[in-house]
Scaffold this motif. Sequence first.
Motif, PDB file in Angstrom:
ATOM      1  N   TRP A   7      59.166  19.215  52.600  1.00 17.07           N
ATOM      2  CA  TRP A   7      60.175  20.145  53.137  1.00 17.07           C
ATOM      3  C   TRP A   7      61.420  20.156  52.268  1.00 17.07           C
ATOM      4  CZ3 TRP A   7      64.977  18.351  54.331  1.00 17.07           C
ATOM      5  CH2 TRP A   7      65.124  16.991  54.611  1.00 17.07           C
ATOM      6  N   ASP A  23      57.620  16.940  64.724  1.00 19.22           N
ATOM      7  CA  ASP A  23      56.922  15.695  65.034  1.00 19.22           C
ATOM      8  C   ASP A  23      56.770  14.918  63.716  1.00 19.22           C
ATOM      9  OD1 ASP A  23      55.239  13.849  66.320  1.00 19.22           O
ATOM     10  OD2 ASP A  23      53.456  15.097  65.994  1.00 19.22           O
ATOM     11  N   CYS A 157      42.865  14.981  67.988  1.00 15.34           N
ATOM     12  CA  CYS A 157      43.330  16.044  67.091  1.00 15.34           C
ATOM     13  C   CYS A 157      42.793  15.748  65.697  1.00 15.34           C
ATOM     14  CB  CYS A 157      44.858  16.027  67.101  1.00 15.34           C
ATOM     15  SG  CYS A 157      45.596  17.249  66.034  1.00 15.34           S
ATOM     16  N   VAL A 159      44.403  15.767  62.957  1.00 14.66           N
ATOM     17  CA  VAL A 159      45.394  14.990  62.215  1.00 14.66           C
ATOM     18  C   VAL A 159      45.833  13.827  63.099  1.00 14.66           C
ATOM     19  CG1 VAL A 159      47.772  15.066  61.379  1.00 14.66           C
ATOM     20  CG2 VAL A 159      46.185  16.900  60.792  1.00 14.66           C
ATOM     21  N   PRO A 185      59.202  21.253  59.914  1.00 16.21           N
ATOM     22  CA  PRO A 185      58.996  20.824  58.530  1.00 16.21           C
ATOM     23  C   PRO A 185      57.847  19.825  58.371  1.00 16.21           C
ATOM     24  CG  PRO A 185      61.310  20.651  59.210  1.00 16.21           C
ATOM     25  CD  PRO A 185      60.481  20.810  60.450  1.00 16.21           C
ATOM     26  N   GLY A 190      49.274  21.887  62.522  1.00 16.70           N
ATOM     27  CA  GLY A 190      49.796  23.219  62.847  1.00 16.70           C
ATOM     28  C   GLY A 190      50.025  23.479  64.321  1.00 16.70           C
ATOM     29  N   ALA A 208      53.247  18.472  53.583  1.00 18.82           N
ATOM     30  CA  ALA A 208      53.156  17.879  52.244  1.00 18.82           C
ATOM     31  C   ALA A 208      51.718  17.582  51.826  1.00 18.82           C
ATOM     32  CB  ALA A 208      53.984  16.592  52.199  1.00 18.82           C
TER      33      ALA A 208
HETATM   34  C1  SAM Z   1      52.822  13.264  63.023  1.00 16.55           C
HETATM   35  S1  SAM Z   1      52.195  14.353  61.799  1.00 16.55           S
HETATM   36  C2  SAM Z   1      52.461  15.949  62.557  1.00 16.55           C
HETATM   37  C3  SAM Z   1      51.372  16.283  63.540  1.00 16.55           C
HETATM   38  C4  SAM Z   1      51.512  17.665  64.156  1.00 16.55           C
HETATM   39  N1  SAM Z   1      52.569  17.716  65.145  1.00 16.55           N
HETATM   40  C5  SAM Z   1      50.193  18.091  64.828  1.00 16.55           C
HETATM   41  O1  SAM Z   1      50.158  18.354  66.026  1.00 16.55           O
HETATM   42  O2  SAM Z   1      49.180  18.109  64.136  1.00 16.55           O
HETATM   43  C6  SAM Z   1      53.439  14.312  60.550  1.00 16.55           C
HETATM   44  C7  SAM Z   1      53.120  15.176  59.340  1.00 16.55           C
HETATM   45  O3  SAM Z   1      54.261  15.224  58.478  1.00 16.55           O
HETATM   46  C8  SAM Z   1      53.801  15.333  57.149  1.00 16.55           C
HETATM   47  N2  SAM Z   1      54.920  14.977  56.255  1.00 16.55           N
HETATM   48  C9  SAM Z   1      55.457  13.747  56.051  1.00 16.55           C
HETATM   49  N3  SAM Z   1      56.498  13.827  55.213  1.00 16.55           N
HETATM   50  C10 SAM Z   1      56.650  15.149  54.885  1.00 16.55           C
HETATM   51  C11 SAM Z   1      57.568  15.872  54.071  1.00 16.55           C
HETATM   52  N4  SAM Z   1      58.559  15.246  53.392  1.00 16.55           N
HETATM   53  N5  SAM Z   1      57.436  17.213  53.976  1.00 16.55           N
HETATM   54  C12 SAM Z   1      56.426  17.856  54.634  1.00 16.55           C
HETATM   55  N6  SAM Z   1      55.507  17.217  55.421  1.00 16.55           N
HETATM   56  C13 SAM Z   1      55.631  15.873  55.551  1.00 16.55           C
HETATM   57  C14 SAM Z   1      52.596  14.396  57.101  1.00 16.55           C
HETATM   58  O4  SAM Z   1      51.734  14.696  56.017  1.00 16.55           O
HETATM   59  C15 SAM Z   1      51.959  14.678  58.466  1.00 16.55           C
HETATM   60  O5  SAM Z   1      50.977  15.683  58.369  1.00 16.55           O
END
Ligand code: SAM
Length: 229
Positions: A7, A23, A157, A159, A185, A190, A208
Amino acid sequence: MIRLGRWQDVLADVDMVDAVICDPPYGAKTHDGHDVGIARTPGENGADTSVRRSINYSAWTADDVSEFVSSWAPRTRGWMACMTSHDLCVAYTDAMEAAGRYVFAPLPFFSPGSRVRLSGDGPSSWTCWIVVSRPRCEPFSKWGTLPGGYAGPSPSCEVVGGKPLWLMQAIVRDYTRAGDLVCDPFVGSGTTAVAALSEGRRFIGAEAMPEHHTIATRRLAAGFTPSMF
Ligand SMILES: C[S@@+](CC[C@H](N)C(=O)[O-])C[C@H]1O[C@@H](n2cnc3c(N)ncnc32)[C@H](O)[C@@H]1O
């Protein structure tokens, strides 16, 4: 709509959004405890026998929280709602207050029925937390009455750490209005994007990890079929 990359890089050109609903990764205690649970022989000394996948993204520290909030608070017209583990709630509260926002006591997301894992935190308490803040001005100071927490099942899920669609839809309905631009971010699979679009909001976000980005874009491209609800 869902940009591939960190992000910090791929959302740098976003000037203003109506709400941040996200999240991000949780604290090291949650991540480490999760991995301890995996390393144990199933059933040994009463250990958790549920199948568990390892978390494939890094845990967060208070510095990560501070970097994130100080970047997004000035770019968020309305509410910020950030899910986290209990050990990072104070870091979110401090960072949001430092940004001049009004911060509420963390709201619980309580998910009964998950297997109790007596290491780390996370599912061992069946609860994670949502730190919510708003600007100190109208109309956000007269938003209305909202739930003091959320409770319900947390289906598996694609992920690890993915959230249930019903939860993200409820948060979207509670903290945004139709047509608002919602930002997540940390898209993961998704869920926030699907929730926002299905509730008539607009969405922008970043992920990411290419494999998570693929899952999220596939999920959006599949449309909003009844099975997703
Ligand atoms: C807890 S998961 C999100 C799960 C999501 N709420 C769902 O329902 O599937 C956190 C996500 O943040 C991403 N992530 C971590 N650091 C990031 C960054 N600096 N920029 C973008 N994505 C990042 C990770 O790859 C991971 O997929």
